[in-house]
Design an enzyme around this catalytic site. Structure first.
Site, PDB file in Angstrom:
ATOM      1  N   HIS A   1      -5.209  -3.097   5.253  1.00 30.27           N
ATOM      2  CA  HIS A   1      -4.328  -2.082   4.595  1.00 30.27           C
ATOM      3  C   HIS A   1      -4.602  -1.945   3.155  1.00 30.27           C
ATOM      4  O   HIS A   1      -4.255  -0.937   2.468  1.00 30.27           O
ATOM      5  CB  HIS A   1      -2.937  -2.489   5.025  1.00 30.27           C
ATOM      6  CG  HIS A   1      -2.319  -1.881   6.195  1.00 30.27           C
ATOM      7  ND1 HIS A   1      -2.001  -0.960   6.582  1.00 30.27           N
ATOM      8  CD2 HIS A   1      -2.345  -2.789   7.318  1.00 30.27           C
ATOM      9  CE1 HIS A   1      -1.707  -0.714   7.877  1.00 30.27           C
ATOM     10  NE2 HIS A   1      -1.863  -1.998   8.415  1.00 30.27           N
TER      11      HIS A   1
ATOM     12  N   ASN B   1      -7.493   1.549   8.154  1.00 28.71           N
ATOM     13  CA  ASN B   1      -6.479   0.472   7.944  1.00 28.71           C
ATOM     14  C   ASN B   1      -6.673  -0.627   9.053  1.00 28.71           C
ATOM     15  O   ASN B   1      -6.728  -1.701   8.806  1.00 28.71           O
ATOM     16  CB  ASN B   1      -4.955   1.056   8.156  1.00 28.71           C
ATOM     17  CG  ASN B   1      -4.701   1.721   6.692  1.00 28.71           C
ATOM     18  OD1 ASN B   1      -4.913   1.247   5.968  1.00 28.71           O
ATOM     19  ND2 ASN B   1      -3.690   2.487   6.843  1.00 28.71           N
TER      20      ASN B   1
ATOM     21  N   ASP C   1      -5.048   1.438   0.774  1.00 33.96           N
ATOM     22  CA  ASP C   1      -4.424   1.815  -0.302  1.00 33.96           C
ATOM     23  C   ASP C   1      -5.418   1.894  -1.525  1.00 33.96           C
ATOM     24  O   ASP C   1      -5.439   3.084  -2.250  1.00 33.96           O
ATOM     25  CB  ASP C   1      -3.784   0.417  -0.902  1.00 33.96           C
ATOM     26  CG  ASP C   1      -2.458   0.154  -0.149  1.00 33.96           C
ATOM     27  OD1 ASP C   1      -1.918   1.125   0.397  1.00 33.96           O
ATOM     28  OD2 ASP C   1      -1.901  -0.830  -0.232  1.00 33.96           O
TER      29      ASP C   1
ATOM     30  N   GLU D   1      -0.995   9.741   4.340  1.00 29.57           N
ATOM     31  CA  GLU D   1      -2.341   9.841   3.545  1.00 29.57           C
ATOM     32  C   GLU D   1      -2.362  11.288   3.599  1.00 29.57           C
ATOM     33  O   GLU D   1      -3.611  11.826   3.531  1.00 29.57           O
ATOM     34  CB  GLU D   1      -3.209   9.382   4.932  1.00 29.57           C
ATOM     35  CG  GLU D   1      -3.511  10.165   6.139  1.00 29.57           C
ATOM     36  CD  GLU D   1      -2.564   9.661   7.210  1.00 29.57           C
ATOM     37  OE1 GLU D   1      -2.676   9.882   8.381  1.00 29.57           O
ATOM     38  OE2 GLU D   1      -1.344   8.847   6.843  1.00 29.57           O
TER      39      GLU D   1
ATOM     40  N   ASP E   1      -5.416  15.754   4.454  1.00 28.03           N
ATOM     41  CA  ASP E   1      -5.318  14.394   4.795  1.00 28.03           C
ATOM     42  C   ASP E   1      -6.736  13.811   5.098  1.00 28.03           C
ATOM     43  O   ASP E   1      -7.662  14.388   5.131  1.00 28.03           O
ATOM     44  CB  ASP E   1      -4.182  14.059   5.949  1.00 28.03           C
ATOM     45  CG  ASP E   1      -4.751  14.406   7.106  1.00 28.03           C
ATOM     46  OD1 ASP E   1      -5.679  14.813   7.450  1.00 28.03           O
ATOM     47  OD2 ASP E   1      -3.659  14.259   7.949  1.00 28.03           O
TER      48      ASP E   1
END
Length: 300
Positions: free
Chosen positions: A191, A186, A195, A221, A178
């Site tokens: 956010h 974020n 993405d 993630e 991850d």
């Protein structure tokens, strides 16, 4: 979002919406392939009037939630049989195939339109109905944002590979990884930037794996890779390559550089593993060992 930005999206007055000539429009539509609003996923919006608007305001044809969506964000307009995506001066921009549009862009079949965190796929042509059903099926196996497989597909593939590995006495390796400090990304960059990082990370990984290896978004993630006929050392070598590639990559969103690293856990199928979940659990334990060890590490 500031009132100034809200005002920016209210400049154009609402006008009457003429119905599109059906002989030209056909069943051209937008299908929601990725969203953080569960009720919208897989929903089809037929482009049956022009302009066709998207935004936070209730007057829009598609109403989206979230601070990253402007009140009057974008609209679609048909000219000469072609639908154009037009940004209405939104704060965060409108994207087509991952590129922000300067003002407007003519759409072709299969284009992906991103408004805030939501991604639509534009479908057109004589076989729109068949395309729509194919897209719904695709959504059951492919994550709309990253284009990696979904967790369910990974688990089904793992069950098959585990049986094959046992039957033919072959190696089987599993990676879990991850993004380090993803919440900070974020929180600090927003956010939409998060993405972008997820999508770019997936692109880096997909360029390094073989066709018979299964790469999936495991959740949030967190990602996983299933490596058939791969030893623990082989899995570790791939993990190190991916860790280095991600650390070296330049993640740029809206002209800002976002440092990104990953932590990776590697496991192999052992005699004592009775189920696929035990193989996953072993990789997960190694992943958290990598995080406790300082992150940006591989532990096998």
């Amino acid at each position: 979002m500031s009132s100034e930005n809200d005002e920016k999206t209210r400049v154009t007055a609402i006008v009457a919406k003429p119905v599109v000539d059906e002989t030209k429009a056909g069943n051209d539509c937008l299908v929601t392939i990725y969203t953080k609003e569960p009720t919208l996923l897989g929903k089809r919006f037929v482009l049956d009037q022009t302009p066709f608007r998207i935004g936070r305001g209730p007057e829009n044809n598609i109403v989206l939630e979230g601070d990253s969506v402007s009140r009057r964000h974008a609209h679609f307009e048909q000219r000469g049989g072609t639908w154009f995506a037009i940004d209405d001066g939104s704060t965060n921009g409108t994207y087509v195939n991952d590129e922000v549009i300067a003002r407007e862009l003519g759409l072709t079949n299969g284009d992906r339109v991103k408004v805030g965190p939501t991604i639509f796929k534009y479908l057109s042509g004589q076989d729109v109905e068949a395309q729509y059903h194919e897209e719904i099926y695709r959504m059951t196996i492919i994550d709309g944002l990253t284009q990696a497989h979904v967790k369910r597909y990974l688990l089904e593939a793992l069950e098959k590979e585990l049986i094959r590995a046992r039957r033919h006495e072959r190696e089987l390796c599993f990676l879990m990884f991850d993004i380090d400090h993803f919440k900070k990304i974020n929180d600090f960059h927003g956010h939409l930037a998060g993405d972008h990082v997820l999508k770019e990370l997936a692109r880096i990984v997909q360029a390094r794996i073989r066709r018979d290896e299964v790469f999936a978004r495991y959740g949030g993630e967190e990602f996983a890779i299933l490596l058939p006929e791969t030893t623990l050392e082989g899995g570790r070598q791939l993990a190190e390559v991916l860790r280095e590639k991600v650390a070296e990559a330049r993640f740029i969103f809206q002209n800002e550089h976002i440092p990104v690293t990953i932590s990776v856990g590697v496991s192999r199928l052992e005699e004592g593993h009775k189920t696929s979940l035990e193989l996953i659990g072993a990789a997960d334990e190694k992943l958290y060992e990598a995080k406790r060890g300082g992150r940006n590490k591989v532990v096998s």
